[in-house]
Design a protein around this motif. Structure first.
Motif, PDB file in Angstrom:
ATOM      1  N   LEU A 171     -53.725 -56.645 -32.904  1.00 17.40           N
ATOM      2  CA  LEU A 171     -55.024 -56.199 -33.376  1.00 17.40           C
ATOM      3  C   LEU A 171     -55.742 -57.355 -34.076  1.00 17.40           C
ATOM      4  N   LEU A 172     -57.006 -57.589 -33.694  1.00 21.15           N
ATOM      5  CA  LEU A 172     -57.806 -58.657 -34.291  1.00 21.15           C
ATOM      6  C   LEU A 172     -59.044 -58.039 -34.923  1.00 21.15           C
ATOM      7  N   LEU A 173     -59.264 -58.309 -36.207  1.00 20.12           N
ATOM      8  CA  LEU A 173     -60.411 -57.791 -36.945  1.00 20.12           C
ATOM      9  C   LEU A 173     -61.330 -58.947 -37.307  1.00 20.12           C
ATOM     10  N   LEU A 174     -62.612 -58.818 -36.960  1.00 20.48           N
ATOM     11  CA  LEU A 174     -63.584 -59.894 -37.167  1.00 20.48           C
ATOM     12  C   LEU A 174     -64.727 -59.381 -38.040  1.00 20.48           C
ATOM     13  N   ASP A 175     -64.822 -59.910 -39.245  1.00 21.11           N
ATOM     14  CA  ASP A 175     -65.822 -59.447 -40.208  1.00 21.11           C
ATOM     15  C   ASP A 175     -67.033 -60.372 -40.183  1.00 21.11           C
ATOM     16  N   GLU A 176     -68.070 -59.973 -39.437  1.00 15.08           N
ATOM     17  CA  GLU A 176     -69.306 -60.741 -39.310  1.00 15.08           C
ATOM     18  C   GLU A 176     -69.021 -62.224 -39.057  1.00 15.08           C
ATOM     19  N   PRO A 177     -68.310 -62.545 -37.964  1.00 14.73           N
ATOM     20  CA  PRO A 177     -67.893 -63.932 -37.726  1.00 14.73           C
ATOM     21  C   PRO A 177     -69.045 -64.887 -37.471  1.00 14.73           C
ATOM     22  N   ALA A 178     -70.222 -64.385 -37.093  1.00 16.91           N
ATOM     23  CA  ALA A 178     -71.359 -65.271 -36.797  1.00 16.91           C
ATOM     24  C   ALA A 178     -72.275 -65.484 -37.999  1.00 16.91           C
ATOM     25  N   THR A 179     -71.858 -65.018 -39.179  1.00 16.16           N
ATOM     26  CA  THR A 179     -72.679 -65.199 -40.376  1.00 16.16           C
ATOM     27  C   THR A 179     -72.985 -66.667 -40.623  1.00 16.16           C
ATOM     28  N   GLY A 180     -74.243 -66.990 -40.799  1.00 16.00           N
ATOM     29  CA  GLY A 180     -74.643 -68.353 -41.144  1.00 16.00           C
ATOM     30  C   GLY A 180     -74.682 -69.336 -40.001  1.00 16.00           C
ATOM     31  N   LEU A 181     -74.459 -68.873 -38.769  1.00 16.05           N
ATOM     32  CA  LEU A 181     -74.434 -69.795 -37.636  1.00 16.05           C
ATOM     33  C   LEU A 181     -75.831 -69.982 -37.050  1.00 16.05           C
ATOM     34  N   ASP A 182     -76.086 -71.203 -36.548  1.00 12.70           N
ATOM     35  CA  ASP A 182     -77.324 -71.414 -35.805  1.00 12.70           C
ATOM     36  C   ASP A 182     -77.121 -70.890 -34.389  1.00 12.70           C
ATOM     37  N   GLN A 188     -71.559 -70.326 -28.924  1.00 14.24           N
ATOM     38  CA  GLN A 188     -70.223 -70.870 -28.704  1.00 14.24           C
ATOM     39  C   GLN A 188     -69.160 -69.890 -29.190  1.00 14.24           C
ATOM     40  N   LEU A 189     -69.416 -69.270 -30.330  1.00  7.22           N
ATOM     41  CA  LEU A 189     -68.471 -68.303 -30.874  1.00  7.22           C
ATOM     42  C   LEU A 189     -68.359 -67.078 -29.971  1.00  7.22           C
ATOM     43  N   VAL A 190     -69.497 -66.531 -29.551  1.00  5.71           N
ATOM     44  CA  VAL A 190     -69.486 -65.348 -28.685  1.00  5.71           C
ATOM     45  C   VAL A 190     -68.761 -65.656 -27.376  1.00  5.71           C
ATOM     46  N   ASP A 191     -69.012 -66.832 -26.799  1.00  4.14           N
ATOM     47  CA  ASP A 191     -68.343 -67.209 -25.555  1.00  4.14           C
ATOM     48  C   ASP A 191     -66.835 -67.254 -25.728  1.00  4.14           C
ATOM     49  N   ARG A 192     -66.372 -67.798 -26.848  1.00  2.00           N
ATOM     50  CA  ARG A 192     -64.924 -67.928 -27.058  1.00  2.00           C
ATOM     51  C   ARG A 192     -64.281 -66.580 -27.349  1.00  2.00           C
ATOM     52  N   GLU A 214     -74.974 -60.439 -31.162  1.00  2.77           N
ATOM     53  CA  GLU A 214     -73.678 -61.052 -31.417  1.00  2.77           C
ATOM     54  C   GLU A 214     -72.534 -60.350 -30.691  1.00  2.77           C
ATOM     55  N   LEU A 215     -72.828 -59.293 -29.945  1.00  2.00           N
ATOM     56  CA  LEU A 215     -71.766 -58.568 -29.257  1.00  2.00           C
ATOM     57  C   LEU A 215     -71.315 -59.327 -28.016  1.00  2.00           C
ATOM     58  N   PRO A 216     -70.023 -59.650 -27.894  1.00  2.96           N
ATOM     59  CA  PRO A 216     -69.522 -60.290 -26.670  1.00  2.96           C
ATOM     60  C   PRO A 216     -69.639 -59.340 -25.479  1.00  2.96           C
ATOM     61  N   PRO A 217     -69.764 -59.878 -24.268  1.00  2.00           N
ATOM     62  CA  PRO A 217     -69.857 -59.016 -23.083  1.00  2.00           C
ATOM     63  C   PRO A 217     -68.658 -58.089 -22.907  1.00  2.00           C
ATOM     64  N   GLY A 218     -67.505 -58.479 -23.436  1.00  2.00           N
ATOM     65  CA  GLY A 218     -66.309 -57.662 -23.287  1.00  2.00           C
ATOM     66  C   GLY A 218     -66.207 -56.489 -24.239  1.00  2.00           C
ATOM     67  N   THR A 219     -67.208 -56.272 -25.075  1.00  2.00           N
ATOM     68  CA  THR A 219     -67.186 -55.141 -26.008  1.00  2.00           C
ATOM     69  C   THR A 219     -67.140 -53.835 -25.228  1.00  2.00           C
ATOM     70  N   LEU A 257     -80.161 -54.928 -21.806  1.00  2.00           N
ATOM     71  CA  LEU A 257     -78.827 -55.422 -21.459  1.00  2.00           C
ATOM     72  C   LEU A 257     -78.949 -56.297 -20.229  1.00  2.00           C
ATOM     73  N   GLU A 258     -78.561 -57.567 -20.373  1.00  2.00           N
ATOM     74  CA  GLU A 258     -78.646 -58.509 -19.259  1.00  2.00           C
ATOM     75  C   GLU A 258     -77.432 -59.411 -19.266  1.00  2.00           C
ATOM     76  N   SER A 259     -76.718 -59.438 -18.142  1.00  2.00           N
ATOM     77  CA  SER A 259     -75.508 -60.257 -17.998  1.00  2.00           C
ATOM     78  C   SER A 259     -74.503 -59.978 -19.102  1.00  2.00           C
ATOM     79  N   GLY A 260     -74.401 -58.708 -19.483  1.00  2.00           N
ATOM     80  CA  GLY A 260     -73.419 -58.309 -20.474  1.00  2.00           C
ATOM     81  C   GLY A 260     -73.829 -58.520 -21.909  1.00  2.00           C
ATOM     82  N   ARG A 261     -75.027 -59.061 -22.154  1.00  2.00           N
ATOM     83  CA  ARG A 261     -75.488 -59.339 -23.511  1.00  2.00           C
ATOM     84  C   ARG A 261     -76.654 -58.422 -23.873  1.00  2.00           C
ATOM     85  N   TRP A 262     -76.639 -57.937 -25.115  1.00  2.00           N
ATOM     86  CA  TRP A 262     -77.658 -57.028 -25.611  1.00  2.00           C
ATOM     87  C   TRP A 262     -78.733 -57.792 -26.377  1.00  2.00           C
TER      88      TRP A 262
END
Length: 273
Positions: A171-182, A188-192, A214-219, A257-262
């Motif tokens: 189980l992986l929990l991610l708490d607002e991982p994109a906070t403060g990112l340009d 890059q984060l969403v892709d990974r 910020e939602l990855p396509p795999g959500t 929704l386009e190419s898996g991204r919202w």
């Protein structure tokens, strides 16, 4: 407590009617959630909706005031939380590392579940190989000699995800991982994260955000939270609608929704005439 990774039949997370009261104020009220292996959930809501508080319950960092929370088949309140946390990868961008460790050494602290390197501890060859593999998976191989203070915010986020994956959690929990990112750092984060979800089929994840972009396509699933209550929850394509998001954020929006991204924009109301 036995190894939680051995409990493969039940859901990884089973929350039933959970509530949490802090200083006499309800933070969460009657929240229920079930997460199974291979599912990738997003917790969405405005600031103060209770997303990070719910994540702290899922990560065995606190107990509910009411209801029940089972993590990896173990009810909170009947298990050693410190031992249980070792099997849950919890990524918090507010990682208070003070030592200028190099990237592989930060990742290796995930093997000991400590903030700093343990004195006189030597990782095994297998652990070093896994840290190297995770650095590559998260796009960090070229930064292997970089030290923590020199990393960008986006690089730090990816290092922390690699660190959380060191003990091979279910189980992986991610708490607002994109906070403060340009923009570049966020993408890059969403892709990974998306690559991680697609290459680790048994892993489940829960991601907290208030930005649909910020939602990855795999959500696969989403829960909408408002004022500590669940407005709706379920498969993302059934649950994430313009009406549900508008209600959640108290603002009329349209979704694309386009190419898996919202993406989201304010719903335009026709003018008079």
């Amino acid at each position: 407590m036995g190894d939680p990774r051995a409990t493969t039949e039940q859901p990884l997370l089973d929350v039933r009617g959970a509530g949490l009261v802090r200083d006499g104020r309800p933070i969460l009220t009657e929240v229920s959630l079930t997460v199974r292996a291979g599912e990738h959930w997003a917790l969405l809501g405005a600031n103060g909706a209770g997303k990070s508080t719910l994540l702290s319950l899922l990560g065995a960092r606190t107990h509910p005031t009411s209801g029940t929370v089972e993590v990896l088949g173990h009810p909170l309140g009947r298990v050693d939380l410190r031992q249980l946390r070792a099997y849950v990868g919890h990524v918090d961008p507010r990682h208070d590392l003070r030592t200028p460790l190099r990237v592989p050494d930060v990742i290796l602290t995930g093997a000991t579940n400590t903030l700093e390197r343990v004195p006189r501890w030597t990782p095994t060859d297998e652990q070093r190989s896994r840290a190297e593999y995770l650095a590559g998976l998260l796009g960090l191989r070229e930064r292997s000699t970089a030290r923590w203070p020199t990393l960008s915010q986006g690089e730090r986020g990816r290092v922390l995800i690699a660190r959380a994956l060191m003990p091979e959690p279910r189980l992986l929990l991610l708490d607002e991982p994109a906070t403060g990112l340009d923009l570049a750092g966020r993408e890059q984060l969403v892709d990974r994260i998306d690559l991680l979800q697609s290459t680790t089929p048994g892993l489940a994840s829960v991601l907290v955000t208030h930005h649909l972009e910020e939602l990855p396509p795999g959500t696969t699933h989403v829960m909408l939270l408002k004022d500590g209550r669940c407005l709706s929850a379920g498969p993302i394509h059934e649950t994430l609608t313009a009406d549900s998001v508008s209600k959640c954020f108290d603002h009329p929006v349209d979704l694309t929704l386009e190419s898996g991204r919202w993406s989201v924009r304010t719903r335009r109301v026709p003018g008079p005439g």
